[in-house]
Motif scaffolding. Structure first.
Motif, PDB file in Angstrom:
ATOM      1  N   ILE A 152       0.834  -1.199   0.000  1.00 40.74           N
ATOM      2  CA  ILE A 152       0.000   0.000   0.000  1.00 40.74           C
ATOM      3  C   ILE A 152       0.872   1.253   0.000  1.00 40.74           C
ATOM      4  N   ASP A 153       1.973   1.226   0.748  1.00 37.34           N
ATOM      5  CA  ASP A 153       2.914   2.348   0.710  1.00 37.34           C
ATOM      6  C   ASP A 153       3.379   2.619  -0.715  1.00 37.34           C
ATOM      7  N   ALA A 154       3.769   1.564  -1.413  1.00 37.01           N
ATOM      8  CA  ALA A 154       4.263   1.727  -2.784  1.00 37.01           C
ATOM      9  C   ALA A 154       3.167   2.267  -3.687  1.00 37.01           C
ATOM     10  N   SER A 155       1.941   1.790  -3.521  1.00 40.17           N
ATOM     11  CA  SER A 155       0.845   2.239  -4.384  1.00 40.17           C
ATOM     12  C   SER A 155       0.508   3.707  -4.162  1.00 40.17           C
ATOM     13  N   ARG A 185       9.974  -5.815   4.390  1.00 46.61           N
ATOM     14  CA  ARG A 185      10.297  -5.696   2.968  1.00 46.61           C
ATOM     15  C   ARG A 185       9.617  -4.471   2.373  1.00 46.61           C
ATOM     16  N   THR A 186      10.316  -3.758   1.546  1.00 40.73           N
ATOM     17  CA  THR A 186       9.766  -2.592   0.868  1.00 40.73           C
ATOM     18  C   THR A 186       9.670  -2.878  -0.617  1.00 40.73           C
ATOM     19  N   PRO A 187       8.453  -2.865  -1.203  1.00 40.19           N
ATOM     20  CA  PRO A 187       8.316  -3.191  -2.618  1.00 40.19           C
ATOM     21  C   PRO A 187       9.121  -2.287  -3.535  1.00 40.19           C
ATOM     22  N   SER A 188       9.432  -1.055  -3.095  1.00 40.16           N
ATOM     23  CA  SER A 188      10.166  -0.154  -3.976  1.00 40.16           C
ATOM     24  C   SER A 188      11.552  -0.678  -4.301  1.00 40.16           C
ATOM     25  N   SER A 189      12.036  -1.653  -3.522  1.00 37.14           N
ATOM     26  CA  SER A 189      13.343  -2.229  -3.816  1.00 37.14           C
ATOM     27  C   SER A 189      13.246  -3.243  -4.950  1.00 37.14           C
TER      28      SER A 189
END
Length: 291
Positions: free
Chosen positions: A150-153, A280-284
């Motif tokens: 959700i952060d990435a979106s 985990r952070t999807p932006s990576s």
């Protein structure tokens, strides 16, 4: 990723033979695919989103999931309260863990209009501070991977993103799920561009439907009509996936003096924003499209 609940942890699925798919419940429209559907259909009651089904959710099942997965509460202001949109976002990262969606009474917050044009083709909602205002909204209880998606979106990890995630304390924004509990605080996404006002400087309330909102915005600005056309259909078609045009529309809101503060900017950077150490952070990896 978090495993789906086992049979002894899963909530009741309803009467035998009951179809709990999003399509059967009338909740299957995805605003990312059809912008004029924004913010999408919201459930009438709390539920547990599991794949393409929305199951009933009682307090014991919710508390068990929260405790097992260390979940945190996140307010759904716009399309994040749409099970189909939520499912679409999670599917981009192959995440199929269950998402508790808890209908709650929220005091001190209202739903305003984001001061940016989304590359998804719509004008999204943003929270605004509103002391004394009471709204019925959904709270998502997210695990680390779900929160990262959700952060990435919302563009949180990106310098050019549209939102910051902030923690709103219960002393300012009170969330009551209806079971007697009150979280000490909830997370929400505050627009970095501000929100649109109603012409008097007061934040404009999002009507909850895209067609009347876009119709009004176009009627109020000849320059906006020149960029995006004269109808909501033209607006959505031109905005969709055209980053430069969306950025131009966003700048135009500010140039025409249509932007004001949400009243929640003071919470940005005010407290540690990472509830999951080492999550985990999807932006990576792959990046979800920003709204």
């Amino acid at each position: 990723m978090s495993p789906p609940p086992s049979e002894d942890r899963a909530p009741a699925t309803g009467p035998p033979g009951e179809d709990r798919t999003l399509r059967a419940l009338g909740l299957d429209g995805v605003p990312r695919e059809e912008p004029l559907l924004y913010p999408g259909a919201w459930p009438r009651e709390s539920g547990l989103l599991v794949g393409d089904r929305l199951l009933p959710l009682d307090r014991p099942a919710r508390e068990e999931l929260e405790e097992a997965d260390g979940r945190v509460p996140v307010l759904a202001i716009g399309s994040n309260a749409s099970p189909a949109q939520l499912r679409h976002k999670m599917a981009e990262f192959g995440i199929d863990s269950p998402v508790p969606m808890v209908r709650s009474r929220v005091t001190g917050l209202d739903v305003g209009v984001s001061a940016h044009v989304s590359r998804m083709g719509y004008v999204s909602a943003s929270p605004v501070g509103a002391p004394g205002v009471v709204r019925e909204l959904f709270v998502l209880w997210l695990d680390a991977e779900q929160l990262a998606v959700i952060d990435a979106s919302e563009g949180v990890p990106m310098a050019g993103g549209n939102f910051d995630r902030v923690r709103l304390p219960a002393t300012e924004v009170r969330v009551e799920p209806g079971d007697g509990s009150v979280p000490a605080g909830v997370y929400a996404y505050v627009n970095r561009h501000g929100v649109l006002h109603d012409g008097t400087g007061v934040p404009r309330r999002h009507p909850g439907e895209q067609r009347p909102l876009i119709t009004e915005l176009l009627r109020e600005s000849a320059r906006l009509r020149k960029l995006f056309g004269r109808t909501p259909e033209e607006f959505c078609a031109r905005a969709r996936a055209d980053r430069r045009l969306c950025d131009r529309g966003t700048r135009l809101f500010a140039e025409e003096g249509r932007v004001t503060a949400s009243g929640l900017e003071r919470y940005v950077g005010g407290e540690p924003e990472e509830p999951f150490a080492g999550g985990r952070t999807p932006s990576s990896g792959p990046t979800a499209p920003m709204p």
